[in-house]
Design an enzyme around this catalytic site. Structure first.
Site: not given
Ligand SMILES: *Cc1c(COP(=O)(O)O)cnc(C)c1O
Length: 367
Positions: A263, A40, A310, A136
């Protein structure tokens, strides 16, 4: 277009290091455990398509956070299973099926809304998410899990998996983790039917809590070679950081005692000194609170002085250096090292955030 291609600032990604980290972790967890590589957020800034193609043969599946990340992988030719970890809007079920993606079902309400919209659940593959204490997404009772199992099956879907996620797997105190694990196991024991894949372990749980490993693990940060606890727990075996960040001096000048830099004129030279300018700034994810942190020039730590702009930052150099001299912002040079974890400590955040904030203006170069 990469809006920073003709600039010396670049992230160098060692894909082999990612593959090696995966193999190392796999050698330390029970044989036969399936590996989900979590790619991700553009593979935590490493480039999801490039990473996924390099490791597709050594992992079983991929996990991403949303539909578009999954579609990007499919369209690039990835054929492994892809699990979308976050709930999608029910109207997009059709899209998910068109790209053969595996969805997460995390509430009864989602199923109701999807049904009321006339969603077609036939030939859909899903995993059920259990909220074992993260608070969550996910269902919280075995009744809900069993309801989803039977209703989804009835509607023509395959419930391939069930999973949960830990809130504190990276901490020293494992009480909360053990409570979550017990909660999840209790739900599993009450299922009318157990899905093929059961998974709970992120990187931290996979590294430090083997007891959380069921039939699959979801490995994120650790495959990129970083410690998911920062520096709280030490890694049980070495991993190789896969990303380094480099730039070069685009200007070097000598300033006099009393001269200001940047700055707000927050820096005043206490003596004559050399100031180097590096083309990276907060628009690249090099945030302003890194003022006072260091970069490596010629293997020496050089302090970032003056405000970070920036697009540029300024460092105090121990001597004159020519234009184009290499600057290492993350990585190793002449035995000196600056890690994303060091940056995180300076900023009071986690190494995950450091990597994810490196913006698309920084080109990724692959070894
Ligand atoms: C991001 C995520 C992971 C991976 O987590 P890491 O700590 O980077 O290994 C695993 N499961 C879920 C549900 C996540 O959102």
């Amino acid at each position: 277009m990469i809006p920073g291609l003709h600039r010396p600032t670049k992230a160098i990604i060692n894909l082999q290091a990612i593959a090696d980290n995966i193999k190392t972790i796999q050698s330390h967890i029970p044989q036969g455990t399936k590996t989900y590589a979590v790619v991700k957020a553009d593979a935590y800034g490493h480039g999801a398509v490039k990473v996924a193609h390099f490791i597709q043969g050594i992992v079983d599946a991929f996990a991403v956070s949303n539909l578009d990340e999954a579609i990007e992988l499919r369209q690039s030719g990835i054929t492994n299973d892809i699990l979308v970890l976050g709930p999608i809007v029910p109207a997009d079920i059709k899209l998910a099926k068109a790209f053969a993606l595996t969805l997460t079902v995390s509430s009864l309400e989602w199923l109701d809304v999807a049904r009321s919209q006339g969603s077609d659940f036939r030939d859909l593959t899903v995993h059920i998410k259990v909220d074992s204490g993260m608070g969550r997404i996910g269902i919280r009772t075995a009744e809900e899990a069993n309801y989803l199992l039977s209703e989804l099956k009835e509607a023509g879907s395959t419930v391939e998996g069930i999973f949960t996620h830990f809130a504190t797997a990276d901490e020293v105190d494992d009480q909360k983790l053990q409570e979550q694990l017990a909660f999840f196991k209790k739900i599993l024991a009450q299922l009318d039917e157990q899905p093929e894949l059961v998974h709970a372990s992120n990187s931290a749980a996979s590294l430090w809590h083997k007891e959380t490993i069921f039939s699959a693990v979801r490995l994120g940060l650790a495959i990129y070679g970083l410690n998911p606890s920062g520096s709280t727990l030490s890694l049980p075996y070495p991993l190789k950081p896969a990303l380094s960040l480099e730039s070069a001096l685009i200007q070097m000048k000598k300033i006099d005692e009393g001269d200001n830099v940047g700055y707000g004129a927050t820096y005043t030279a206490s003596s004559a000194q050399y100031i180097g300018t590096v083309p990276i700034g907060y628009a690249d994810g090099w945030t302003r609170d890194l003022q006072g942190f260091s970069v490596l020039v010629d293997g020496q730590e050089c302090e970032i002085v003056g405000r970070i702009s920036m697009d540029q930052l300024t460092v105090r150099l121990p001597q004159a250096y020519p234009l184009g001299t290499k600057v290492t912002l993350i990585g190793t040079e002449k035995g000196q090292r600056i890690s994303a974890t060091d940056l995180a400590r300076k900023r009071g955040t986690i190494n995950y955030e450091i990597l994810c904030l490196l913006s698309s203006r920084i080109p990724r170069q692959y070894l």
